[in-house]
Design an enzyme around this catalytic site. Structure first.
Site, PDB file in Angstrom:
ATOM      1  N   HIS A  72       0.838  -1.201   0.000  1.00 39.76           N
ATOM      2  CA  HIS A  72       0.000   0.000   0.000  1.00 39.76           C
ATOM      3  C   HIS A  72       0.875   1.254   0.000  1.00 39.76           C
ATOM      4  CE1 HIS A  72      -4.191  -1.513   1.465  1.00 39.76           C
ATOM      5  NE2 HIS A  72      -3.683  -2.284   0.535  1.00 39.76           N
ATOM      6  N   TYR A 200      -9.210   5.041   8.521  1.00 41.36           N
ATOM      7  CA  TYR A 200      -9.371   5.224   9.969  1.00 41.36           C
ATOM      8  C   TYR A 200     -10.326   6.402  10.147  1.00 41.36           C
ATOM      9  CZ  TYR A 200      -4.972   2.543  10.637  1.00 41.36           C
ATOM     10  OH  TYR A 200      -3.980   1.581  10.647  1.00 41.36           O
ATOM     11  N   PRO A 292      -4.106  -0.799  18.950  1.00 40.17           N
ATOM     12  CA  PRO A 292      -3.910  -1.226  17.559  1.00 40.17           C
ATOM     13  C   PRO A 292      -3.947  -0.092  16.527  1.00 40.17           C
ATOM     14  CG  PRO A 292      -6.094  -1.846  18.341  1.00 40.17           C
ATOM     15  CD  PRO A 292      -5.360  -1.309  19.524  1.00 40.17           C
ATOM     16  N   LYS A 296       1.160  -1.080  15.155  1.00 39.04           N
ATOM     17  CA  LYS A 296       2.587  -1.144  15.485  1.00 39.04           C
ATOM     18  C   LYS A 296       2.996  -2.400  16.254  1.00 39.04           C
ATOM     19  CE  LYS A 296       3.849   2.571  13.553  1.00 39.04           C
ATOM     20  NZ  LYS A 296       4.066   2.153  12.184  1.00 39.04           N
ATOM     21  N   TYR A 384       3.820   6.093  10.456  1.00 37.32           N
ATOM     22  CA  TYR A 384       3.007   4.948  10.033  1.00 37.32           C
ATOM     23  C   TYR A 384       3.859   3.946   9.251  1.00 37.32           C
ATOM     24  CZ  TYR A 384      -1.247   2.467   8.673  1.00 37.32           C
ATOM     25  OH  TYR A 384      -2.225   1.515   8.520  1.00 37.32           O
TER      26      TYR A 384
HETATM   27  C1  PHB Z   1      -6.126  -5.013  10.656  1.00 37.50           C
HETATM   28  O1  PHB Z   1      -6.181  -5.152   9.424  1.00 37.50           O
HETATM   29  O2  PHB Z   1      -6.499  -5.910  11.421  1.00 37.50           O
HETATM   30  C2  PHB Z   1      -5.617  -3.745  11.198  1.00 37.50           C
HETATM   31  C3  PHB Z   1      -5.067  -2.802  10.337  1.00 37.50           C
HETATM   32  C4  PHB Z   1      -4.600  -1.607  10.826  1.00 37.50           C
HETATM   33  C5  PHB Z   1      -4.662  -1.349  12.178  1.00 37.50           C
HETATM   34  C6  PHB Z   1      -5.172  -2.293  13.054  1.00 37.50           C
HETATM   35  C7  PHB Z   1      -5.659  -3.491  12.556  1.00 37.50           C
HETATM   36  O3  PHB Z   1      -4.210  -0.157  12.649  1.00 37.50           O
END
Ligand code: PHB
Ligand code: APR
Length: 389
Positions: A72, A200, A292, A296, A384
């Site tokens: 990505h 997000y 989450p 990280k 990130y």
């Molecule tokens: C996930 O795909 O489970 C996932 C992706 C990004 C995050 C947390 C979980 O920040």
């Protein structure tokens, strides 16, 4: 039984460390409490930084990740109605790899026998002894037989609840902790993702995340109160809430389907210092937890074992113990930066129970600043994508 490095825990931290040491001919035994199937049934985040993909490449275990993973170039923050694109590739020259932690674990597990990495599954009652000297040992039970594993070093890769961290005397350790007053309800479904990149979203009703595992499998999350019951969230309720929180554009492209996994995870920031004591080293969730937001957790486990494996290799190869003495300081320096980023993105994107109009206005103001400022976007993108080792 005797080995050079005894590793407690066969999650990603323990398996990666085991392979890195085996690749240099160092003897390793991994003790895992659960069965292999149980370890693979745990669903965790799925965004890999370069530090993690580089380790898989160094081990020659990256073939499936390269074939099936999704590189990505960016991701999105949503503030209720608009998407703010964070162009990771354009701003930092880097990418992230969307590939589930379960798949990383499976690749490491599958390669273990051929590389002489011994993993003892179903090892119960693991207890650490004499860690303050240079002849530590572990007692454990296999079946109903009591066994003993002697080693020069022990690596505690046994997650947040494991025995390794607890073996360090309380007078030596220091705990830093924040428990967030909410959790994430996650669902996995065999439907195409609603967007080609992650979203997000900060919505008045709470946070939501649109993520994925492949072109045909999606992973979504909604913020829920800490004491919420998963039974109160039938699939339709989850989809309805996602459609509201992710915004109209994502909702229009969201394909609903039955969940194949649904669970609620609490959110916590946690750091234990130091990450080493005597002949014991902690790595991964055994030493630190991040919420989450920002994905990280696995990447920090990877950077810990990158430092630790280098130090152990120098010790066994050149009889040079300097790096070993510096492991905790080096690892913690990177851990704290990832803790800061995860906490800051969590704070920016979630609704806190005591959020008032001022707090909400500050979040919206910060998101509008991000939307208009290349400097802010660059800071988010470089964190990130992962800070350098
Ligand atoms: C996930 O795909 O489970 C996932 C992706 C990004 C995050 C947390 C979980 O920040
Ligand atoms: N004896 C042996 N093994 C144990 C014990 C014990 N007493 N207690 C725990 N373990 C094992 C667990 O069963 C698990 O398989 O240690 C392993 C720890 O693995 P993880 O929890 O996956 O932790 P880690 O390898 O540090 O990986 C970090 O995983 O938890 C996620 O979000 C986290 O993505 C991050 C990554």
């Amino acid at each position: 039984m005797r080995t050079q490095v005894a590793i407690v825990g066969a999650g990603p931290a323990g398996l990666l460390l085991g392979h890195l040491l085996r690749a240099e001919g160092i003897d390793v035994v991994v003790l895992e409490r659960q069965s292999a199937d149980y370890v693979l049934s745990r669903i965790r985040a799925g965004v890999l930084e370069r530090v993690t993909t580089d380790l898989m490449t160094r081990l020659g275990l990256d073939a499936r990740m390269r074939a099936e993973g999704l590189p990505h170039d960016g991701f999105n923050l949503a503030d209720g109605d608009r998407l703010i694109h964070i162009d990771i590739a354009g701003l930092t020259g880097k990418q992230v790899m969307v590939y589930g932690q379960t798949e990383v674990t499976r690749d490491l597990m599958d390669a273990a026998p051929a590389r002489g990495l011994e993993i003892i599954y179903g090892a119960k009652d693991v207890a650490l002894h004499d860690i303050d000297g240079d002849a530590p040992w572990i007692s454990f039970t296999r079946g109903d037989k009591k066994e003993r594993l002697d080693a020069r070093f022990i690596a505690g890769c046994d997650g947040f609840h494991g025995p390794s961290r607890k073996a360090i005397p309380a007078s030596v350790g220091k705990v830093f902790e924040r428990v967030y007053p909410f959790g994430w309800l996650g669902i996995l479904a065999d439907v195409p993702p609603c967007n080609h990149e992650l979203i997000y979203a900060n919505h008045e009703r709470g946070f939501a995340l649109a993520s994925m595992r492949s072109a045909t499998r999606s992973r979504y999350y909604v913020q829920v109160p800490a004491d919420e019951k998963v039974e109160d969230w039938p699939d339709e309720r989850v989809w309805d809430e996602l459609a509201i929180r992710l915004g109209p554009d994502a909702a229009a492209h969201m394909v609903r389907g039955p969940s194949i996994e649904k669970s609620i995870a609490p959110l916590r920031s946690f750091v234990f210092e130091p990450m080493a004591y005597g002949s014991l080293f902690l790595a991964g969730d055994a030493a630190h937890i991040v919420p989450p937001t920002g994905a990280k957790g696995l990447n920090l486990a990877a950077s810990d074992v990158a430092y630790l494996s280098d130090a152990l290799i120098r010790f066994f190869r050149a009889n040079d113990g300097n790096d070993i003495g510096d492991y905790s300081r080096k690892a913690l320096a990177r851990v704290w930066k990832a803790e800061r980023f995860s906490w800051s993105l969590t704070s920016l994107m979630h609704r806190f129970p005591d959020t008032d109009a001022f707090d909400r206005a500050m979040q919206i103001a910060e998101l509008s600043y991000v939307a208009s400022s290349k400097a802010m976007q660059t800071a988010i993108a470089e964190n990130y994508a992962g800070l350098p080792l």
